[in-house]
Design a protein around this motif. Sequence first.
Motif, short mmCIF file in Angstrom:
data_model
loop_
_atom_site.label_atom_id
_atom_site.label_comp_id
_atom_site.label_asym_id
_atom_site.label_seq_id
_atom_site.Cartn_x
_atom_site.Cartn_y
_atom_site.Cartn_z
N THR A 12 6.01 18.93 -7.73
CA THR A 12 4.56 18.49 -7.13
C THR A 12 4.73 16.98 -6.73
N VAL A 13 4.92 16.21 -7.87
CA VAL A 13 5.02 14.84 -7.48
C VAL A 13 6.02 14.37 -6.48
N VAL A 14 7.29 15.02 -6.49
CA VAL A 14 8.22 14.99 -5.83
C VAL A 14 7.85 15.12 -4.20
N ALA A 15 7.45 16.22 -4.01
CA ALA A 15 6.85 16.73 -2.79
C ALA A 15 5.92 15.98 -2.09
N ILE A 16 4.96 15.41 -3.03
CA ILE A 16 3.71 14.35 -2.46
C ILE A 16 4.66 13.14 -2.12
N ALA A 17 5.61 12.54 -3.10
CA ALA A 17 6.36 11.39 -2.82
C ALA A 17 6.99 11.56 -1.25
N ARG A 18 7.64 12.37 -1.21
CA ARG A 18 8.51 12.78 0.04
C ARG A 18 7.50 12.67 1.31
N ARG A 19 6.19 13.16 1.29
CA ARG A 19 5.43 12.89 2.48
C ARG A 19 4.86 11.68 2.49
N THR A 20 4.69 10.93 1.51
CA THR A 20 4.49 9.52 1.55
C THR A 20 5.39 8.49 1.60
N PRO B 191 2.38 3.58 -2.45
CA PRO B 191 2.25 4.71 -2.69
C PRO B 191 3.42 5.39 -3.63
N ALA B 192 4.58 5.15 -2.83
CA ALA B 192 5.79 5.62 -3.44
C ALA B 192 6.11 4.99 -4.74
N GLU B 193 5.98 3.66 -4.97
CA GLU B 193 6.13 2.93 -6.22
C GLU B 193 5.26 3.32 -7.12
N ALA B 194 3.91 3.97 -6.94
CA ALA B 194 2.93 4.42 -7.88
C ALA B 194 3.41 5.87 -8.25
N LEU B 195 4.03 6.66 -7.25
CA LEU B 195 4.48 8.02 -7.73
C LEU B 195 5.91 7.97 -8.35
N HIS B 196 6.70 6.76 -8.25
CA HIS B 196 8.01 6.90 -8.90
C HIS B 196 7.42 6.51 -10.55
N SER B 197 6.55 5.77 -10.53
CA SER B 197 6.11 5.68 -12.07
C SER B 197 5.66 6.91 -12.74
N VAL B 198 4.92 7.56 -12.12
CA VAL B 198 4.51 9.15 -12.60
C VAL B 198 5.63 10.04 -12.70
N LEU B 199 6.86 9.88 -12.10
CA LEU B 199 8.01 10.53 -12.25
C LEU B 199 8.68 10.02 -13.77
N LEU C 39 -0.16 12.99 -15.41
CA LEU C 39 -1.04 13.53 -14.53
C LEU C 39 -2.28 12.67 -14.36
N ASP C 40 -2.68 12.03 -15.32
CA ASP C 40 -3.63 10.98 -15.35
C ASP C 40 -3.25 9.61 -14.11
N HIS C 41 -2.04 9.41 -14.33
CA HIS C 41 -1.94 8.31 -13.53
C HIS C 41 -1.58 8.83 -11.97
N LEU C 42 -1.18 10.02 -11.85
CA LEU C 42 -1.02 10.63 -10.50
C LEU C 42 -2.34 10.81 -9.97
N THR C 43 -3.36 11.21 -10.70
CA THR C 43 -4.72 11.38 -9.95
C THR C 43 -5.18 10.00 -9.72
N ARG C 44 -5.04 8.91 -10.45
CA ARG C 44 -5.44 7.66 -10.13
C ARG C 44 -5.06 7.03 -9.04
N SER C 45 -3.43 7.30 -8.87
CA SER C 45 -2.61 6.78 -7.77
C SER C 45 -3.24 7.31 -6.43
N VAL C 46 -3.47 8.77 -6.43
CA VAL C 46 -4.02 9.40 -5.30
C VAL C 46 -5.32 8.80 -4.76
N GLU C 47 -6.13 8.65 -5.86
CA GLU C 47 -7.40 7.99 -5.54
C GLU C 47 -7.50 6.58 -5.15
N TYR C 48 -6.56 5.66 -5.80
CA TYR C 48 -6.45 4.45 -5.26
C TYR C 48 -5.94 4.28 -3.85
#
Length: 95
Positions: A15-23, A29-37, A49-58
């Motif tokens: 799911t994180v990879v799919a979101i990262a590809r779209r963004t 956002p890509a840097e934030a999602l990389h740290s989630v991975l 999961l917590d970092h992902l939701t906060r990254s999406v929000e921010y």
Amino acid sequence: MSQPAEIPDTLLRATVVAIARRTAEGSRPAEALHSVLELIDNDEAELALDHLTRSVEYHRIPVLREEYDRLIAEAFRLDSEDSLSETGLERFVTG
């Protein structure tokens, strides 16, 4: 002996990879999602999961309905439903 159908955290990672590809166009956002991975790879799925939701929000990253449904499933599996509700992740769902 049979193997489990899915390795733990595979759904969250996908799911994180799919979101990262779209963004991918936006570097922040890509840097934030990389740290989630990285958190997922280090067996820190709850923190991821917590970092992902906060990254999406921010970063105000849109989340597709299918991705959101997968995140809900992962939150229940991890007993971390509060990660989704505290940030109000549903308001970023599109489609």
